[in-house]
Design an enzyme around this catalytic site. Structure first.
Site, PDB file in Angstrom:
ATOM      1  N   LYS A  61       0.750  -1.218   0.051  1.00 37.81           N
ATOM      2  CA  LYS A  61      -0.002  -0.135  -0.021  1.00 37.81           C
ATOM      3  C   LYS A  61       0.997   1.195   0.018  1.00 37.81           C
ATOM      4  CE  LYS A  61      -0.358  -0.232   5.078  1.00 37.81           C
ATOM      5  NZ  LYS A  61      -1.321  -0.613   6.082  1.00 37.81           N
ATOM      6  N   ARG A 155     -11.186  -0.766  15.009  1.00 36.56           N
ATOM      7  CA  ARG A 155     -11.016   0.215  13.887  1.00 36.56           C
ATOM      8  C   ARG A 155     -11.811  -0.565  12.972  1.00 36.56           C
ATOM      9  NH1 ARG A 155      -5.068   0.643  10.900  1.00 36.56           N
ATOM     10  NH2 ARG A 155      -5.402  -1.412  10.555  1.00 36.56           N
ATOM     11  N   HIS A 183      -6.380  -7.848  13.050  1.00 40.21           N
ATOM     12  CA  HIS A 183      -4.935  -6.831  12.796  1.00 40.21           C
ATOM     13  C   HIS A 183      -4.617  -6.740  14.598  1.00 40.21           C
ATOM     14  CE1 HIS A 183      -2.028  -4.526  11.356  1.00 40.21           C
ATOM     15  NE2 HIS A 183      -2.590  -3.318  11.736  1.00 40.21           N
ATOM     16  N   ARG A 242       1.375 -10.526   7.052  1.00 40.27           N
ATOM     17  CA  ARG A 242       1.363  -9.135   6.155  1.00 40.27           C
ATOM     18  C   ARG A 242       2.311  -8.361   6.804  1.00 40.27           C
ATOM     19  NH1 ARG A 242      -3.979  -9.695   8.772  1.00 40.27           N
ATOM     20  NH2 ARG A 242      -3.174  -7.797  10.013  1.00 40.27           N
ATOM     21  N   TYR A 288      13.973  31.410   5.095  1.00 42.33           N
ATOM     22  CA  TYR A 288      12.703  32.203   5.439  1.00 42.33           C
ATOM     23  C   TYR A 288      12.929  32.666   7.066  1.00 42.33           C
ATOM     24  CZ  TYR A 288      10.484  30.919   1.283  1.00 42.33           C
ATOM     25  OH  TYR A 288       9.999  30.588   0.110  1.00 42.33           O
ATOM     26  N   CYS A 336      12.578  24.451   2.906  1.00 43.90           N
ATOM     27  CA  CYS A 336      11.607  25.078   2.123  1.00 43.90           C
ATOM     28  C   CYS A 336      10.934  23.954   1.491  1.00 43.90           C
ATOM     29  CB  CYS A 336      12.172  26.067   1.074  1.00 43.90           C
ATOM     30  SG  CYS A 336      13.665  27.024   1.921  1.00 43.90           S
ATOM     31  N   ASP A 338      10.972  23.026  -1.775  1.00 38.51           N
ATOM     32  CA  ASP A 338      11.819  22.390  -2.717  1.00 38.51           C
ATOM     33  C   ASP A 338      13.311  22.500  -2.387  1.00 38.51           C
ATOM     34  OD1 ASP A 338       9.422  22.769  -4.288  1.00 38.51           O
ATOM     35  OD2 ASP A 338      10.128  24.847  -4.307  1.00 38.51           O
TER      36      ASP A 338
END
Ligand code: PLP
Length: 398
Positions: A61, A155, A183, A242, A288, A336, A338
């Site tokens: 996942k 859950r 689970h 799993r 910044y 930042c 990027d």
């Protein structure tokens, strides 16, 4: 002349392709190296510590925890893994569209309106309640499902005391139940109270499976352990396990004690490059908010990766660093979107184009996703699964 112009154009088209492999390493902004040999190694290692009856259902996942779900599933298929788990239907469809065979279980809820896609892509859906089973069954064509039992996590799943609701899930005419699972919510902890809770979950599950069998119901493939369930309770003998994070070579928290020693090897390294180096005078602000003001003259390197790529913005305040030329460089100033800035005053010869390691090994130094997670108060799972889509994944075998 004409021919040469044509050749030039052809070369212009072909050169970037020819250089792509190289470029992915040093011409790109930020990339992840995914060592597929380590992924298969980890699968084999988990298989080694388990009872021989237990088979791996690889949890891929969230883009295989950031590693790339298609490539990871393909590699694991090649290593003999025949069961996969995803969180949602879109992830399952993507695997099928890329030719992944075997069982694909959707661990989460899927709207019953999407039942036709479940059938079309031969995906196995989790039945989370009797009512949900009814809705899926109403679609009217055969669907494979696993029934989820809630043994204490509260859950998803049919609460374990509700035996009638549970049994009803196996009697829908169009739902073919090929598995039953639960689970564990505390298997990562070896404390006394925590172990008792896990034992309770395990015995509730066992009891339910027994009751089903007594009633003449075949539960199909049973499974309850994820990574910590495998490593702390390897003796539990289910049909499937799993693993997620352990397949990718890590524990959720690096310092965790586990009962089973397995040689797990991290699969992913994260890299970027130095884009500029500059001298900054004492008292001059960096970044910044002028959040970093050096008290001495220093040298700063700007690095081509930021929080939109999955580097937590808080890493800067928590002592985070990167590796350049085999040495540590502290992240300074605000990270930042990027880019980020690091102090390279004590590292010789840093220049534009140098590779920067955010996760992985450089010479004798190493940074793990677990260390970053610890600094930022989270788990390695979160650090990996949030790596951005702009990060190119480069696959290699060692
Ligand atoms: C994510 C998930 C897993 C894998 O968990 P890890 O701790 O990464 O091994 C297993 N089972 C379920 C139901 C999950 O949601």
């Amino acid at each position: 002349m004409k021919t040469s112009a044509y050749m030039d154009r052809l070369l212009m088209l072909l050169l970037p392709m020819a250089r792509k492999k190289e470029a992915a390493r040093l011409g790109d902004r930020a990339w992840a190296e995914v060592n597929l040999s380590n992924l298969s190694h980890n699968a084999a290692e988990l298989q080694r510590v388990l009872p021989s009856k237990s088979r791996i259902m690889a949890v891929v996942k969230a883009n295989a925890y950031g590693h790339g779900s298609i490539e990871s599933a393909r590699e694991l298929s090649g290593a003999g893994v025949a069961h996969f788990a995803v969180a949602e239907i879109g992830e399952g469809i993507a695997l099928r569209k890329h030719g992944i065979r075997g069982d694909i279980l959707i661990l989460g809820y899927t709207s019953p309106e999407r039942a036709p896609e479940l059938a079309r892509y031969r995906l196995t859906q989790t039945v989370v309640s009797r009512e949900y089973g009814e809705a899926l069954n109403a679609y009217g064509a055969k669907l494979n499902v696993h029934v989820k039992i809630d043994t204490g996590m509260n859950r998803l799943g049919v609460p374990f005391p509700e035996l009638d609701s549970m049994m009803a899930c196996y009697r829908f005419s169009h739902l073919h139940v090929t598995g039953t699972f639960s689970h564990l919510s505390m298997s990562d902890s070896l404390g006394q109270a925590e172990t008792r809770f896990t034992q309770q979950q395990l015995s509730r599950f066992e009891l339910v499976i027994g009751q089903l069998r007594e009633a003449g119901i075949d539960p199909g493939l049973v499974h309850i352990q994820s990574s910590y369930g495998i490593l702390n309770y390897p003796e539990v003998c289910c049909d499937l396990v799993r693993p997620g994070i352990a397949l990718y070579g890590l524990l959720s928290r690096e310092g965790d004690e586990v009962r089973t020693k397995a040689d797990l090897r991290p699969v992913l390294s994260l890299k970027a490059v130095v884009t500029q180096v500059k001298e900054v005078k004492a008292g001059d602000p960096v970044g910044y908010g002028r959040n970093f003001i050096p008290s001495q003259d220093i040298r700063i390197a700007t690095v081509s990766i930021g929080y939109a790529d999955g580097i937590p913005r808080s890493l800067s305040e928590h002592g985070g660093y990167v590796l350049i030329r085999g040495q540590r460089a502290r992240i300074v100033g605000s990270i930042c979107m990027d880019q980020l800035t690091v102090n390279v005053t004590s590292i010789e010869g840093v220049r534009q184009g140098d590779a920067v390691t955010l996760i992985g090994q450089d010479g004798a130094e190493k940074i793990t996703a677990g260390q970053i997670a610890a600094r930022c108060g989270t788990v390695a799972n979160e650090i990996l699964s949030r790596l951005g889509s702009r990060i190119e994944r480069v696959y290699r075998y060692d």
